[in-house]
Design a protein around this motif. Structure first.
Motif, PDB file in Angstrom:
ATOM      1  N   ALA A  50       8.521  53.711 -47.088  1.00 32.83           N
ATOM      2  CA  ALA A  50       8.230  54.038 -45.694  1.00 32.83           C
ATOM      3  C   ALA A  50       6.963  54.890 -45.583  1.00 32.83           C
ATOM      4  N   VAL A  51       6.828  55.878 -46.464  1.00 34.27           N
ATOM      5  CA  VAL A  51       5.640  56.735 -46.442  1.00 34.27           C
ATOM      6  C   VAL A  51       4.391  55.927 -46.776  1.00 34.27           C
ATOM      7  N   LEU A  52       4.477  55.089 -47.816  1.00 35.36           N
ATOM      8  CA  LEU A  52       3.327  54.278 -48.200  1.00 35.36           C
ATOM      9  C   LEU A  52       2.902  53.325 -47.081  1.00 35.36           C
ATOM     10  N   ALA A  53       3.889  52.820 -46.336  1.00 38.78           N
ATOM     11  CA  ALA A  53       3.589  51.869 -45.260  1.00 38.78           C
ATOM     12  C   ALA A  53       3.299  52.568 -43.937  1.00 38.78           C
ATOM     13  N   GLY A  54       3.570  53.868 -43.866  1.00 38.41           N
ATOM     14  CA  GLY A  54       3.312  54.586 -42.629  1.00 38.41           C
ATOM     15  C   GLY A  54       4.286  54.250 -41.516  1.00 38.41           C
ATOM     16  N   VAL A  55       5.553  53.980 -41.892  1.00 39.63           N
ATOM     17  CA  VAL A  55       6.567  53.676 -40.887  1.00 39.63           C
ATOM     18  C   VAL A  55       7.701  54.681 -41.001  1.00 39.63           C
ATOM     19  N   ASN A  56       8.521  54.757 -39.954  1.00 37.39           N
ATOM     20  CA  ASN A  56       9.673  55.645 -39.941  1.00 37.39           C
ATOM     21  C   ASN A  56      10.699  55.210 -40.986  1.00 37.39           C
ATOM     22  N   VAL A  57      11.285  56.184 -41.689  1.00 39.08           N
ATOM     23  CA  VAL A  57      12.256  55.865 -42.745  1.00 39.08           C
ATOM     24  C   VAL A  57      13.455  55.125 -42.168  1.00 39.08           C
ATOM     25  N   ASP A  58      13.943  55.574 -41.008  1.00 43.55           N
ATOM     26  CA  ASP A  58      15.096  54.920 -40.397  1.00 43.55           C
ATOM     27  C   ASP A  58      14.770  53.486 -40.020  1.00 43.55           C
ATOM     28  N   TYR A  59      13.547  53.253 -39.546  1.00 44.56           N
ATOM     29  CA  TYR A  59      13.140  51.893 -39.183  1.00 44.56           C
ATOM     30  C   TYR A  59      13.098  51.004 -40.424  1.00 44.56           C
ATOM     31  N   TYR A  60      12.521  51.522 -41.511  1.00 47.38           N
ATOM     32  CA  TYR A  60      12.460  50.724 -42.725  1.00 47.38           C
ATOM     33  C   TYR A  60      13.868  50.442 -43.257  1.00 47.38           C
ATOM     34  N   THR A  61      14.759  51.428 -43.164  1.00 48.06           N
ATOM     35  CA  THR A  61      16.139  51.224 -43.600  1.00 48.06           C
ATOM     36  C   THR A  61      16.796  50.105 -42.801  1.00 48.06           C
ATOM     37  N   ARG A  62      16.545  50.074 -41.495  1.00 46.32           N
ATOM     38  CA  ARG A  62      17.101  48.998 -40.664  1.00 46.32           C
ATOM     39  C   ARG A  62      16.568  47.635 -41.100  1.00 46.32           C
ATOM     40  N   LEU A  63      15.295  47.589 -41.519  1.00 49.76           N
ATOM     41  CA  LEU A  63      14.740  46.327 -42.017  1.00 49.76           C
ATOM     42  C   LEU A  63      15.500  45.855 -43.245  1.00 49.76           C
ATOM     43  N   GLU A  64      15.734  46.746 -44.190  1.00 49.09           N
ATOM     44  CA  GLU A  64      16.427  46.365 -45.419  1.00 49.09           C
ATOM     45  C   GLU A  64      17.883  45.981 -45.158  1.00 49.09           C
ATOM     46  N   GLN A  65      18.477  46.618 -44.164  1.00 52.15           N
ATOM     47  CA  GLN A  65      19.889  46.357 -43.879  1.00 52.15           C
ATOM     48  C   GLN A  65      20.100  45.173 -42.943  1.00 52.15           C
ATOM     49  N   GLY A  66      19.010  44.566 -42.485  1.00 51.60           N
ATOM     50  CA  GLY A  66      19.130  43.410 -41.616  1.00 51.60           C
ATOM     51  C   GLY A  66      19.415  43.743 -40.173  1.00 51.60           C
ATOM     52  N   ARG A  67      19.318  45.020 -39.802  1.00 53.29           N
ATOM     53  CA  ARG A  67      19.536  45.417 -38.407  1.00 53.29           C
ATOM     54  C   ARG A  67      18.265  45.311 -37.571  1.00 53.29           C
ATOM     55  N   GLU A  68      17.140  45.133 -38.234  1.00 55.96           N
ATOM     56  CA  GLU A  68      15.852  44.889 -37.583  1.00 55.96           C
ATOM     57  C   GLU A  68      15.214  43.721 -38.319  1.00 55.96           C
ATOM     58  N   THR A  69      14.945  42.635 -37.609  1.00 55.27           N
ATOM     59  CA  THR A  69      14.495  41.406 -38.281  1.00 55.27           C
ATOM     60  C   THR A  69      13.146  40.896 -37.802  1.00 55.27           C
ATOM     61  N   HIS A  70      12.521  41.590 -36.844  1.00 52.52           N
ATOM     62  CA  HIS A  70      11.256  41.090 -36.310  1.00 52.52           C
ATOM     63  C   HIS A  70      10.201  42.190 -36.257  1.00 52.52           C
ATOM     64  N   PRO A  71       9.767  42.665 -37.434  1.00 51.69           N
ATOM     65  CA  PRO A  71       8.710  43.672 -37.449  1.00 51.69           C
ATOM     66  C   PRO A  71       7.392  43.082 -36.957  1.00 51.69           C
ATOM     67  N   SER A  72       6.532  43.933 -36.474  1.00 51.74           N
ATOM     68  CA  SER A  72       5.234  43.485 -35.962  1.00 51.74           C
ATOM     69  C   SER A  72       4.325  43.078 -37.113  1.00 51.74           C
ATOM     70  N   PRO A  73       3.292  42.289 -36.832  1.00 52.27           N
ATOM     71  CA  PRO A  73       2.324  41.941 -37.885  1.00 52.27           C
ATOM     72  C   PRO A  73       1.694  43.180 -38.520  1.00 52.27           C
ATOM     73  N   GLN A  74       1.488  44.255 -37.741  1.00 50.68           N
ATOM     74  CA  GLN A  74       0.916  45.479 -38.300  1.00 50.68           C
ATOM     75  C   GLN A  74       1.849  46.094 -39.331  1.00 50.68           C
ATOM     76  N   VAL A  75       3.153  46.108 -39.031  1.00 49.94           N
ATOM     77  CA  VAL A  75       4.128  46.643 -39.987  1.00 49.94           C
ATOM     78  C   VAL A  75       4.191  45.764 -41.230  1.00 49.94           C
ATOM     79  N   LEU A  76       4.159  44.462 -41.038  1.00 48.97           N
ATOM     80  CA  LEU A  76       4.206  43.552 -42.180  1.00 48.97           C
ATOM     81  C   LEU A  76       2.994  43.746 -43.084  1.00 48.97           C
ATOM     82  N   ASP A  77       1.823  43.910 -42.501  1.00 45.38           N
ATOM     83  CA  ASP A  77       0.627  44.163 -43.305  1.00 45.38           C
ATOM     84  C   ASP A  77       0.782  45.445 -44.109  1.00 45.38           C
ATOM     85  N   ALA A  78       1.329  46.485 -43.474  1.00 44.31           N
ATOM     86  CA  ALA A  78       1.512  47.757 -44.164  1.00 44.31           C
ATOM     87  C   ALA A  78       2.517  47.632 -45.304  1.00 44.31           C
TER      88      ALA A  78
END
Length: 280
Positions: free
Chosen positions: A41-69
């Motif tokens: 999360a720190v390396l990508a510059g995103v919130n830790v809770d947001y990244y955790t939701r990505l890994e847990q499948g609770r968030e499935t549509h990150p923005s292109p900016q997040v994907l690049d990071a």
């Protein structure tokens, strides 16, 4: 393969990224060999809770900016980067037309015009759709020339035929992951993965690494029981008239032992077919 694939991919690639390679400073003992969630999360510059939701499948549509990071944080190669985008549904066009399962007469005629080099056609999940005569001779040790992944993992001939079997196995699975990113709901792919997973523990382990890589240009190191070792380069051509099909042409460097060996294989195959014709 479904909505959880994005999280599974991120977890697998995080586990494979060492803190040393990522430039992460730490002290003391670590419970994991790869990166922690908060480090990604720190390396990508995103919130830790947001990244955790990505890994847990609770968030499935990150923005292109997040994907690049995330691609930068996880140091993803181009094939893996494209795969991540597709898993997140962020590609410009994620709708694929079905791949034709038959090869046109014109393409077959072209393949037969290469009598001194093996040529064959694959679809996205590595089904062998057509072969020329020398490809038939090259793959003759296998029980069935139907799918390169099935031949690699489920046919006993695979381990003898591929001199670098471990490398071939990894490359084959990484190539199937590309197909999974293109169309994760493809029933033929799901059936193939299930079959390979049931029949090969090695395949199951490699599939869980989520390595993604398209075809490379590395030489093929093969061992044919009738003629011995072969080192072949190859070219892969997309078939414009049948999207999803690829024409693969193997080639031996001129004036090398492999060139002589390939010529011997061609001669043996022609002699065998001529004998069969006379007998019938």
């Amino acid at each position: 393969m479904g909505s959880g694939e994005l999280g599974a991919f991120l977890r697998a690639r995080r586990a494979q990224r060492s803190p040393e390679d990522a430039g992460v400073l730490y002290s003391g003992r670590r419970k994991v060999t790869g990166l922690r969630r908060e480090e990604v999360a720190v390396l990508a510059g995103v919130n830790v809770d947001y990244y955790t939701r990505l890994e847990q499948g609770r968030e499935t549509h990150p923005s292109p900016q997040v994907l690049d990071a995330l691609c930068r944080a996880l140091d993803l190669a181009p094939d893996a980067r494209e795969h991540l985008y597709r898993l997140a549904g962020a590609t410009p066009d994620n709708t694929l037309t079905p791949v034709p399962q038959t090869v046109s007469p014109e393409l077959r005629q072209l393949m037969d015009g290469y009598p001194h080099t093996p040529a064959f056609v694959l679809n996205r999940i590595l089904d062998v759709l057509a072969t020329n005569a020398l490809a038939d001779a090259l793959f003759s040790p296998f029980r069935a020339v139907d799918n390169l992944a099935r031949m690699t993992f489920l046919d006993p001939a695979g381990r003898q035929f591929y001199a670098r079997w471990d490398w071939t196995a990894q490359a084959t699975v990484a190539n199937l992951r590309v197909a999974a990113g293109l169309n994760p709901h493809d029933p033929a792919l799901r059936h193939l993965v299930a079959e390979l997973s049931e029949g090969s523990a090695h395949f199951r382990d490699l599939w869980e690494t989520h390595q993604v890589r398209g075809k490379t240009r590395e030489p093929k190191h093969l061992v044919h029981p009738d003629v011995g070792p072969l080192t072949l380069t190859y070219q892969a051509f997309d078939v414009r008239s049948a999207p999803g099909q690829q024409l693969i042409i193997y080639h031996a460097e001129p004036a090398t032992p492999s060139a002589h060996t390939l010529a011997l294989l061609s001669s043996l195959h022609a002699t065998t077919n001529q004998t069969r014709t006379v007998d019938t």
